[in-house]
Design a protein around this motif. Structure first.
Motif, PDB file in Angstrom:
ATOM      1  N   ARG A  38       0.837  -1.192   0.000  1.00 24.18           N
ATOM      2  CA  ARG A  38       0.000   0.000   0.000  1.00 24.18           C
ATOM      3  C   ARG A  38       0.872   1.242   0.000  1.00 24.18           C
ATOM      4  N   VAL A  64      -0.969  -4.545  10.616  1.00 24.37           N
ATOM      5  CA  VAL A  64      -2.213  -5.151  10.116  1.00 24.37           C
ATOM      6  C   VAL A  64      -2.448  -6.550  10.664  1.00 24.37           C
ATOM      7  N   MET A  83      -9.842  -7.313   4.812  1.00 20.50           N
ATOM      8  CA  MET A  83      -9.435  -6.280   5.752  1.00 20.50           C
ATOM      9  C   MET A  83     -10.593  -5.999   6.707  1.00 20.50           C
ATOM     10  N   LEU A  86     -10.987  -1.701  10.099  1.00 18.22           N
ATOM     11  CA  LEU A  86     -10.200  -0.714   9.372  1.00 18.22           C
ATOM     12  C   LEU A  86     -10.080   0.589  10.139  1.00 18.22           C
ATOM     13  N   ASP A  90      -5.207   3.155   7.551  1.00 16.98           N
ATOM     14  CA  ASP A  90      -5.173   2.152   6.485  1.00 16.98           C
ATOM     15  C   ASP A  90      -5.479   2.759   5.123  1.00 16.98           C
ATOM     16  N   TYR A  94      -3.868   0.376  -2.677  1.00 24.36           N
ATOM     17  CA  TYR A  94      -3.384  -0.972  -2.421  1.00 24.36           C
ATOM     18  C   TYR A  94      -3.032  -1.648  -3.746  1.00 24.36           C
TER      19      TYR A  94
END
Length: 128
Positions: A38, A64, A83, A86, A90, A94
């Motif tokens: 990311r 994460v 995911m 969140l 974040d 990505y």
């Protein structure tokens, strides 16, 4: 032509969930480890998760771990990033990448020639 296409990004509230997909064409994921990376605005790209070519081993960055899950469906030639929980931090574009060596050790900082292909990215925005 080797190609990776990500999808599944979007706008989600803090605490919400998203599932990203990365579909490969032109080559088989059977022989590659796959990484999710990311890049947030103003920051360098960082690796967040990796799965080995067999799908049996995974690696996560501390930020994460416990919230994101990477998985791989070799039959569908697709890798996923689930995911959850969140957070605003974040928020990023990505990307998925195919890793030639087939395993995840050092995946976050390999020489460019070690990555077979990169996708175009999908935007994830976590905001209320």
């Amino acid at each position: 032509q080797l190609q990776l296409v990500e999808s599944g990004g979007g706008l989600v509230q803090p605490g919400g969930s998203l599932r990203l997909s990365c579909v490969a064409s032109g080559f088989s994921l059977d022989f590659y480890a796959m990484g999710w990376f990311r890049q947030a605005p103003g920051k360098d790209r960082e690796g967040v998760a990796c799965i080995g070519k067999s799908g049996k081993t995974t690696s996560y960055v501390d930020a994460v771990r416990g919230r994101f899950t990477i998985s791989k469906d070799n039959a569908a030639n697709t890798v996923y990033l689930q995911m959850s929980s969140l957070r605003a931090e974040d928020t990023a574009v990505y990307y998925c990448a195919a890793i030639k060596r087939g395993y995840c050790l050092g995946y976050r900082s390999l020489p460019p020639q070690e990555y077979e292909s990169w996708g175009q990215g999908t935007q994830v925005t976590v905001s209320s």
